[in-house]
Design an enzyme around this catalytic site. Structure first.
Site, PDB file in Angstrom:
ATOM      1  N   LYS A 110       0.830  -1.200   0.000  1.00  0.00           N
ATOM      2  CA  LYS A 110       0.000   0.000   0.000  1.00  0.00           C
ATOM      3  C   LYS A 110       0.871   1.258   0.000  1.00  0.00           C
ATOM      4  O   LYS A 110       2.003   1.211   0.480  1.00  0.00           O
ATOM      5  CB  LYS A 110      -0.853   0.036   1.283  1.00  0.00           C
ATOM      6  CG  LYS A 110      -2.010  -0.920   1.305  1.00  0.00           C
ATOM      7  CD  LYS A 110      -2.856  -0.701   2.541  1.00  0.00           C
ATOM      8  CE  LYS A 110      -4.038  -1.649   2.571  1.00  0.00           C
ATOM      9  NZ  LYS A 110      -4.994  -1.445   1.478  1.00  0.00           N
ATOM     10  N   ARG A 117     -10.648 -11.135   1.826  1.00  0.00           N
ATOM     11  CA  ARG A 117     -11.555 -12.143   1.261  1.00  0.00           C
ATOM     12  C   ARG A 117     -10.958 -13.541   1.345  1.00  0.00           C
ATOM     13  O   ARG A 117     -11.676 -14.530   1.423  1.00  0.00           O
ATOM     14  CB  ARG A 117     -11.901 -11.759  -0.182  1.00  0.00           C
ATOM     15  CG  ARG A 117     -10.725 -11.693  -1.102  1.00  0.00           C
ATOM     16  CD  ARG A 117     -11.010 -10.898  -2.362  1.00  0.00           C
ATOM     17  NE  ARG A 117     -11.004  -9.451  -2.122  1.00  0.00           N
ATOM     18  CZ  ARG A 117     -11.284  -8.541  -3.044  1.00  0.00           C
ATOM     19  NH1 ARG A 117     -11.617  -8.919  -4.256  1.00  0.00           N
ATOM     20  NH2 ARG A 117     -11.247  -7.259  -2.749  1.00  0.00           N
TER      21      ARG A 117
HETATM   22  N1  BES Z   1      -8.151  -3.450   4.226  1.00  0.00           N
HETATM   23  C1  BES Z   1      -8.305  -3.070   2.873  1.00  0.00           C
HETATM   24  C2  BES Z   1      -9.574  -2.250   2.641  1.00  0.00           C
HETATM   25  C3  BES Z   1      -9.442  -0.780   2.920  1.00  0.00           C
HETATM   26  C4  BES Z   1      -8.685   0.029   2.088  1.00  0.00           C
HETATM   27  C5  BES Z   1     -10.118  -0.206   3.948  1.00  0.00           C
HETATM   28  C6  BES Z   1      -8.579   1.380   2.329  1.00  0.00           C
HETATM   29  C7  BES Z   1     -10.022   1.157   4.179  1.00  0.00           C
HETATM   30  C8  BES Z   1      -9.260   1.953   3.387  1.00  0.00           C
HETATM   31  C9  BES Z   1      -8.375  -4.305   1.968  1.00  0.00           C
HETATM   32  O1  BES Z   1      -7.646  -5.392   2.380  1.00  0.00           O
HETATM   33  C10 BES Z   1      -7.813  -3.878   0.647  1.00  0.00           C
HETATM   34  O2  BES Z   1      -6.670  -3.532   0.607  1.00  0.00           O
HETATM   35  N2  BES Z   1      -8.614  -3.902  -0.397  1.00  0.00           N
HETATM   36  C11 BES Z   1      -8.207  -3.450  -1.668  1.00  0.00           C
HETATM   37  C12 BES Z   1      -8.703  -4.436  -2.697  1.00  0.00           C
HETATM   38  C13 BES Z   1      -8.100  -4.261  -4.062  1.00  0.00           C
HETATM   39  C14 BES Z   1      -6.649  -4.655  -4.031  1.00  0.00           C
HETATM   40  C15 BES Z   1      -8.851  -5.137  -5.028  1.00  0.00           C
HETATM   41  C16 BES Z   1      -8.808  -2.061  -1.903  1.00  0.00           C
HETATM   42  O3  BES Z   1      -9.957  -1.847  -1.566  1.00  0.00           O
HETATM   43  O4  BES Z   1      -8.077  -1.201  -2.393  1.00  0.00           O
HETATM   44 ZN    ZN Z   2      -5.597  -5.279   1.794  1.00  0.00          ZN
END
Ligand code: BES
Ligand code: ZN
Ligand code: ZN
Length: 501
Positions: A281, A355
């Site tokens: 991230k 997921r």
């Molecule tokens: N924990 C995150 C979701 C999230 C992201 C919550 C930003 C709050 C703020 C989750 O594990 C994630 O990273 N999801 C990705 C999925 C993508 C890679 C398909 C997302 O939502 O960017």
């Molecule tokens: Zn994630």
């Protein structure tokens, strides 16, 4: 916190603060006239001076040494009667709890009747006071050096409910007790989430769950890596391989004696920190990713509350937990994992990890033959774009079950909004080299994540997925919550289970 029910004829010492609710137009609740005549006269004056109109958020304070009830009296605006509901009351209570804290008032007397109208019955009102009083005073300050000038935290307060009517005191007491239990569950959930990820590792989370289970006398089993391997839980193991802190599946069970009436499964995402893994991230706001275990923390809080409330339902809580990090041998993009239900998944993005761990937990739920499953997860950033912090994203395979969840959401202020689950979205996660991909492209991400989960839900089982990424954390302090974890889900699911038949 202590609470007491006082009748207007009871002998009573002056409190530190006396609180009265007043509706728009009505200005003065008629109950005032049954109190001291001097009191009533003062209020009459306030009303005639037009200083106070009863709008929501408005308050008017009076100080008078000779008042019998308290030297300080606060009148709070409740808005128009027709719009009044528990949600409005919650905000008002948050406001007065903060005021009492600022004044260092220890004994607060509430003119209960003045806060009751329509669906807000005396028991509901008293329960709401108890619950919000604690929540509004919540702080997470265990890592701060003690402040010698610190104000009290609300736990030592006494709330006195003064009433002019004959009340069902047993119902009232129960409602207050239940309100306090819900607040404690929410605060426990907040504590688990607000803990930093260097403390709240998967094992630490499991240890907290065990401690609570011991206290509240429900069952807690922690499935560690060796058993996860035997169970072929490639989703949980794959995500966990990115960290020296091993993953686990926490299994909680309450109310076995109600099994004959069916089992309810509550599942929560427990990623104790989400770096994104190799698909790392960006640095901005990454600190917030300690909240990625909010679903699991809510499951633990819920188990605590329902065992306090002794609700007559058999509930199994499942909290898959792992740290999504990078280690010597982490999961790589393109890796293929074997899941608990036999399906294979190509991990195209290691940041779509929630997921993967939830999928194994959802298929494990089949073992309990549940009547319904609800899962809570900070699953997608896109749900934050869609709803902000105002609604939970709800996705389901069963409209009837979803309707009950939505209703509980309205009643508790944890509102849910449904997104479609058309099979067109299923197409987007069809696998290249495995049965499924763990991402479905840049668009419709909240729904494709839910479609992925659906592949692992036991057959013919009503299921609701709640994406709480937008609601589990508040960036701006709220009437009942400081900046940080909100504990969303606890109140909603507790309500759903309490009304379950
Ligand atoms: N924990 C995150 C979701 C999230 C992201 C919550 C930003 C709050 C703020 C989750 O594990 C994630 O990273 N999801 C990705 C999925 C993508 C890679 C398909 C997302 O939502 O960017
Ligand atoms: Zn994630
Ligand atoms: Zn995540």
């Amino acid at each position: 916190m202590k609470t007491a029910l006082l009748n207007v004829t009871s002998r009573r010492k002056p409190a530190d603060l006396f609180v009265i609710g007043s509706f728009e137009k009505d200005r003065l609740p008629k109950e005032i006239h049954s109190l001291e005549s001097e009191f009533a006269r003062t209020f009459q004056k306030v009303a005639s001076m037009d200083h106070f109109s009863g709008k929501v958020g408005e308050s008017f304070a009076l100080f008078h040494d000779s008042n019998h009830e308290a030297s300080e009296v606060v009148i709070l605006g409740l808005g128009a009667k027709k719009d009044y509901a528990t949600l409005g009351l919650r905000k008002v209570v948050g406001q007065v709890s903060k005021l009492a804290k600022a004044r260092k008032a220890k004994t607060v007397r509430i003119l209960l009747d003045s806060f009751c109208h329509g669906d807000v019955k005396p028991a509901t009102a008293a329960g709401t006071f108890g619950e919000i009083w604690l929540l509004a005073a919540y702080e997470f300050n265990r890592y701060k050096s003690p402040d010698p000038n610190a104000k009290k935290n609300g736990k030592e307060d006494t709330l006195e409910f003064l009433t002019l009517k004959k009340q069902n005191s047993a119902a009232l007491e129960k409602s207050v007790k239940d309100g306090l239990s819900v607040a404690r569950g929410i605060m426990l959930t907040r504590d688990l989430i607000n803990e930093p990820a260097n403390v709240m590792t998967p094992n630490a989370l499991a240890a907290r769950a065990k401690k609570l289970a011991l206290e509240k006398k429900f069952i807690c089993k922690v499935i560690g890596p060796a058993e996860l391997k035997k169970l072929k839980m490639g989703g949980i193991l794959g995500v966990g391989s990115g960290s020296i802190n091993p993953p686990a599946l926490i299994v909680l069970e309450y109310g076995q004696r109600y099994k004959s009436k069916g089992t309810f499964c509550v599942v929560g995402k427990g990623v104790t920190f989400d770096t994104g893994g190799i698909s790392i991230k960006p640095a901005k706001d990454m600190d917030k990713m300690k909240y990625d275990m909010s679903g699991a923390a809510a499951v633990i809080g819920i188990m605590g509350v329902i065992s306090d409330l002794k609700i007559p339902v058999h509930v199994v809580g499942l909290a898959p937990t792992a740290e999504n990090n990078v280690s010597e041998d982490p999961q790589r993009p393109g890796d293929i994992v074997h899941m608990h239900n036999g399906k294979t998944v190509e991990v195209l993005n290691t940041d779509a990890e929630g997921r993967l761990i939830l999928a194994d937990a959802l298929s494990y739920a089949a073992k309990f033959k549940p009547k319904a499953i609800i899962d809570m997860a900070t699953l997608t950033g896109l749900v934050v774009y869609t709803f902000g912090d105002k609604a939970i994203g709800l996705m389901t395979n069963d409209e009837k079950f979803a309707a009950r969840v939505k209703k509980a959401g309205e009643q508790t202020g944890e509102r849910c909004w449904e997104l479609p689950m058309w099979d067109d979205y299923r197409e987007m996660i069809k696998g290249n080299h495995a049965d499924l991909n763990n991402i479905g492209g840049p668009h419709g991400g909240t729904i494709t994540a839910a479609k992925f989960l659906q592949e692992f839900v036991p057959e013919k089982t009503p299921w609701v997925h709640l994406d709480i990424a937008g609601t589990a954390w508040c960036d701006v302090p709220r009437y009942d919550c400081p900046k940080g974890a909100t504990g969303v889900g606890v109140r909603l699911v507790t309500k759903l289970l309490s009304d379950w038949k």
